[in-house]
Design an enzyme around this catalytic site. Structure first.
Site, PDB file in Angstrom:
ATOM      1  CE1 TYR A 113     -13.159   1.512 -59.038  1.00  0.00           C
ATOM      2  CE2 TYR A 113     -11.459  -0.102 -59.562  1.00  0.00           C
ATOM      3  CZ  TYR A 113     -11.840   1.204 -59.321  1.00  0.00           C
ATOM      4  OH  TYR A 113     -10.891   2.209 -59.357  1.00  0.00           O
TER       5      TYR A 113
ATOM      6  CE  LYS B  92     -12.513   2.291 -55.741  1.00  0.00           C
ATOM      7  NZ  LYS B  92     -11.118   1.876 -56.044  1.00  0.00           N
TER       8      LYS B  92
END
Length: 289
Positions: free
Chosen positions: A134, A163
Site C-alpha cells: 500500500y 494499492k
C-alpha cells in the site's frame, strides 16, 4: 482474487467512541447484499490509526466470521514497526483473511532499502498469506519506487498486489510494462479508478463504495466487459461524490453520509479527527441529493 471493487470499510463507532458492533454487522450485510467484490477491513478508512491492537484484531475476526467465505477479506495490518506489522498480519492470518494490506512505514521516513527489508520480513513471516503493498505518500511521507517493488517481488513469493494511492497514473503503465502479469495493481483513489483501468489496473480499494457499492461494481463490470463508454459515463456521474468525500479528512465525510443513509447509527470518529464542519456539510448534502 484481488480484482474489482473492494470497499475500504469504515469502522462504525458509538457516540461514546466504542466500536459499534451492531452497525458494523449492518454495514457488512449491506455490502454482501449489494455485491461488493471484497472488503478491506481496518485500513485508513477503518481508522486503524486510533484502534488498539485488540480492537484491530477483533474487527477483522468479526468481519471474517460474518462473511464466512462469501467474499474476499483483505485486512489492513501495516505498521511503522516491523514487529507490530508481523503481529497484526499473523493475527489476521489466524482469523482467516484472504490477504493483508501493508502500508509503507509512516513517520519513520525509511529509505527504499529500509522499506524493502520491512516488507520482505513481514511477508516471509506470514507466508503463504497473500500480501498487498500500500503506497500512500500523502499520509506516510514516503513512496515505494517501481524498482523497490521489483526487489520485494524477487525476494518473496506471497506479495501479489499493490494499492497505489500516489495519484501518479504513469506508475500504472510502469507496473504493466515492468512487472509480471500475475501482479495486480489496484487504484487507491476513487477518481483514479477508471483512468487506472484504462492503463491496465485490476480494480480499486474504494471509499465511495461504502455508500454506492453497486455503482462501483457496475463501473468495474462495464469496463471489464468492454463497455468503455458506459464505464466512463458512470465515472463522470460519480466524480462529485469522489471529490466531496474528501472535503475533510477521510473517513469523516463518508461516516456522516452512512449515518445519513441509516446504514450506521453514528458518524462518530475518534480524536484527533472531528465531526464534519457545518459549511462542508451543506456541500456534501447537496452532492448526496
Amino acid at each position: 482474487m484481488i480484482t474489482g471493487s473492494f470497499v475500504a470499510l469504515v469502522t462504525p463507532m458509538t457516540t461514546n467512541g466504542e466500536i459499534d458492533w451492531s452497525s458494523l454487522k449492518n454495514l457488512v450485510d449491506f455490502h454482501l447484499q449489494e455485491g461488493s467484490d471484497g472488503i478491506v477491513a481496518v485500513g485508513t478508512t477503518g481508522e486503524s490509526a486510533t484502534l488498539t491492537v485488540t480492537e484491530h484484531c477483533l474487527v477483522i475476526k468479526h468481519i471474517v466470521d460474518q462473511t464466512n467465505g462469501r467474499i474476499p477479506i483483505v485486512a489492513g495490518t501495516g505498521a511503522n514497526s516491523v514487529n507490530e506489522a508481523i503481529e497484526l498480519t499473523d493475527a489476521a492470518r489466524l482469523a482467516g483473511v484472504d490477504a493483508c494490506l501493508l502500508v509503507t512505514p509512516y513517520y519513520n521516513k525509511p529509505t527504499q532499502y529500509g522499506m524493502i527489508d520491512h516488507f520482505i520480513e513481514v511477508a516471509k513471516n506470514v507466508s503463504p498469506l497473500p500480501i498487498v503493498l500500500y503506497d500512500v505518500p500523502g499520509r506516510t511521507g514516503v513512496s515505494l519506487t517501481i524498482d523497490s517493488v521489483k526487489s520485494i517481488l524477487e525476494s518473496t513469493d506471497n506479495v501479489v498486489s499493490i494499492k497505489d494511492a500516489t495519484g501518479d497514473l504513469s506508475r500504472v503503465t510502469k507496473f504493466m510494462n515492468e512487472i509480471q502479469d500475475d501482479f495486480n495493481v489496484l487504484s487507491g483513489d476513487d477518481p483514479m479508478f477508471f483512468p487506472s483501468m484504462c492503463l491496465g489496473a485490476d480494480g480499486v480499494v474504494s471509499v465511495a463504495s461504502n455508500l454506492v457499492p453497486e455503482r462501483m461494481v457496475a463501473l468495474y463490470d462495464s469496463y471489464s466487459k468492454g463497455d468503455i463508454a458506459g464505464a466512463r459515463q458512470m465515472h463522470n456521474r460519480l466524480s462529485d461524490l469522489f471529490s466531496d468525500l474528501f472535503i475533510e479528512s477521510n473517513p469523516v465525510p463518508v461516516k456522516w453520509a452512512l449515518k445519513e443513509k441509516g446504514i450506521i447509527a453514528s458518524e462518530k470518529v475518534r480524536a484527533p479527527l472531528a465531526q464534519i464542519q457545518s459549511s462542508n456539510l451543506e456541500i456534501l448534502k447537496n452532492t448526496l441529493n
